[in-house]
Each structure stands twice: as C-alpha cells, then as structure tokens.
Design an enzyme around this catalytic site. Sequence first.
Site, PDB file in Angstrom:
ATOM      1  N   THR B   1       1.711  19.361  -9.429  1.00 46.47           N
ATOM      2  CA  THR B   1       2.474  20.747  -9.179  1.00 46.47           C
ATOM      3  C   THR B   1       2.850  21.106  -7.387  1.00 46.47           C
ATOM      4  O   THR B   1       2.675  19.896  -6.739  1.00 46.47           O
ATOM      5  CB  THR B   1       1.110  22.133  -9.110  1.00 46.47           C
ATOM      6  N   GLU B  87       4.313   9.902  -9.696  1.00 43.15           N
ATOM      7  CA  GLU B  87       2.752   9.433 -10.528  1.00 43.15           C
ATOM      8  C   GLU B  87       2.930   7.740 -11.306  1.00 43.15           C
ATOM      9  O   GLU B  87       3.855   7.958 -12.338  1.00 43.15           O
ATOM     10  CB  GLU B  87       2.006  10.537 -11.215  1.00 43.15           C
ATOM     11  N   ASN B 222      -2.689  10.227 -16.058  1.00 43.54           N
ATOM     12  CA  ASN B 222      -2.947  12.048 -16.773  1.00 43.54           C
ATOM     13  C   ASN B 222      -3.741  11.902 -17.791  1.00 43.54           C
ATOM     14  O   ASN B 222      -3.405  12.866 -18.255  1.00 43.54           O
ATOM     15  CB  ASN B 222      -1.439  12.438 -16.942  1.00 43.54           C
ATOM     16  N   SER B 227     -10.981  15.409 -16.516  1.00 43.32           N
ATOM     17  CA  SER B 227     -12.761  15.392 -16.216  1.00 43.32           C
ATOM     18  C   SER B 227     -12.511  14.460 -15.203  1.00 43.32           C
ATOM     19  O   SER B 227     -14.044  14.194 -14.562  1.00 43.32           O
ATOM     20  CB  SER B 227     -12.782  14.402 -17.652  1.00 43.32           C
TER      21      SER B 227
END
Lengths: 206, 227
Positions: B1, B87, B222, B227
């Site tokens: 985001t 990332e 990712n 989790s």
Amino acid sequence: NNASKVIDKYSLYVPKDGVFPKGFQVASTATGVKKNGSLDLGIIKNINTSRPSNAAAVFTTNKFKAAPVLVSKKVLEVTSGKGINAIVINSGCANAVTGDVGLKDANEMINLVNENMKNKDSTLVMSTGVIGQRLQMDKISKGIKDIFSQDKFGDDFNSWLNVAKSICTTDTFPKIVSSKFKLPDGKEYTLTGMAKGAGMICPNMA
Amino acid sequence: TLLGYIITDLPIESKALQQMLRYATNRSFNCISVDGDMSTNDTISMIANGAIDIPEITISSAEYQQIQSQVTAFAQQLAQLVVRDGEGSTKFVTINVNNSLNFEDANKIAKTISNSMLVKTALYGQDANWGRILCAIGYTELTDLKSLDINKINVSFVATDNSEPNELKLIVNGVPQLDIDETFASKLLSLDDLEISINLGTGKETAKFWTCDLSHEYVTINGDYRS
C-alpha cells in the site's frame, strides 16, 4: 549471486534533520497492533488558528476500497476539504474488506480525534497492513486517547521521523522529505512529506 | 500500500489544493511501480494550514504555477523513495519514453515496461535483455496504433552516474544491435541507478515511470505476509 547485494537504504535515504511547516504537531505510539511492538499509530494535527486549513486527497481506484478510504472520501465531500485539521493513521491492519464493522471502526478513529480536537468533520483516517482483518479497536482507541491525554505531540525532527516510522509496514526505511521554498515576494514556505510503501505498489489514484 | 502526506504552511484554497495535488500525483505517485499491484488503501493527502501570512493561493494566483511545480517535484522525490524501497529491490530504474505521438501512449508504454516481471528479473540479473523490453512495448494496449512505428523505435540503457560513455544502444531505428559490448553492458547494468530510454520517433510527447528490479527477496517477503 553477482546480482544479489545488501544496500543500507536507511543510511542512504533517511535524513538526519529537516525543516517543518509552521503550525503543525505530530505524535506517534505503539499500540500493540504490530506484532513486534513497533510504532503503529500516528497523528498529524494543525494547531494554527490564524485561518482555517484546507485538505485534499487522491484515493485508490481499486473497486474494493478500504473503509478508511471510503470514510475519508466522505469527510472531504462533506467539508469540501475545508477545516480539516488532523490525519490519523494506523499500520499493521489495512481495515480493508471489513464491511460495515470496518466503516464503524474507521469512523470511531475519526470521532476520537475530532473529540480531542474539539471539531466535527476535521479528521481524515488512513490504514495500511493486512487485508481482511478487523482493526483491534481496543488497542487503537487507547493509543489515540493516550496520545492526546499524555500530549505526546511535538514539532521536532524526531517527532516527524517517528510518525514516518509509525506508518511503515514492510518498508526498510521511513520516507520523509522536507524543504523550504521562496515565493517571488521573498516569503518562505515549507513542504514536509512522508510516505510509506514497499510492496503492492502500482497506484492509480484519482 | 502507498500512503503519503504533504504538509505545508501555505494558505491554499481548497479547489486549488485538490487540483494541485491531482496534477502532482499524476506526475509522481501515479508513475511508480514496484510489483504492478494496486492496493485497496492507496491514498495521498495534502494539508495547507495557512500559517504563512500571505493572501490565499487560488488557481488564478500569480504564484500558483510555481507552487504547483514545486509540489510536483517534491512529490516525485517522495514517490521515488517508495520505489527505492521496493521489496527486495537492488536497482532503481527510470523508464523514459520520448517523442511519442501522444502522452497517453507514452505513459502506457512506460507503465507496461515498469510492470514486466521479465524485464524486472533481467534487471536484477544484470542481463541486457532488450528482447523483453521490446516485447513489453509491443503488447502495450495503445490508444493510437500510430504511436508505435517499428521502424522508428530506439531503445537504450543509460547510466545515470555521469560516467562516459553513458549509453548502450540496444535498438536503433527498429534494428536490434546484435553485437552488443557485453563488458560495457555488464558494467552499466551493475549500477544501482539506471535508465531505460525509449525514443518512439512518432511525435513530441514524453512520459516517465520509475520502477525497480525483482529479486528472490520479493518472494521471501511476500510468501508469508499475512501470517
């Protein structure tokens, strides 16, 4: 192996000081929503009273807009962007695809800030993190109340940097930029910007 | 985001502020890609509190264009930081599309290259794989087919560290350069910052996008985000 390398992005891209616009204060706290106890709630507030502030925003064009997007859009529609004095942001939970309870939670965040700012319709809300989970409102409400009751607000570099940190998720460094600019008549003004994002990034906002 | 905030002490009228933010966003945050995915929460907001004692800035104010340009450049700085933090990324890549028949198609081509997983993995692997870039250009859904003339297109990698020579020509007037200097290509692609330059030769419009490479680390990050 040739391609992989470690870059210390924090030291490359995070400034060690900054200049900040007059009449704003910021605060952040760790509410416990993030599992590692990091900062996860930030508030930016306007304390200038010489004239009303104005706000604008652009939002995702994703059809599944998160609750804070819908709620903030509505606030801007109702106010036409006039008199917005605060933004409250949480990280760790996106409050997305959470239906009516998500809308209720986003509104509750806004109402808590509005109450403390003693203004109706003067706050925008944003969230980032995991999709499809409900906000832990007990923690977030307490965090907002603590920020105001303990007056955690400041206007120094560390306060701004900590807000930039509080909105991070998988980011490896907080993103904060600030600059002073001169107008033709010689008067100076300041822009300070913060952003977060490292993945799920290909925005098309309108 | 993506979330972002631009805060200023200028007094800016609300309609002018919305127009200014939209203009800046369309040239900054809407021109970045890490992985091609659009979030449910992307938001950029701007607050102007008017603490500086000057007349309120409106769209017709003399200073409006100057402030809009400054806000746009400022937004580009912030947007580029997001890409630099992509990332697992190791490279920051500017996609520069020049001389397009129209802006929309220049922008679409830049975006398509920015989102190509195969271009991005080649960048990570430091492989001067011009075929993947050409492929992405070729499947871009153009608004006007005349924007792309296969006999006029030029594609290059360009170094952004002021080194000389700084350009590796991959395609010249539609012709692939098959005897690429692989030593120079390796040196250029080992840079952390580089540019892919596309000259369409069909008009005068330009568009820029900022993207990054795609690494093994992206999958690691990712694979277990929830989790």
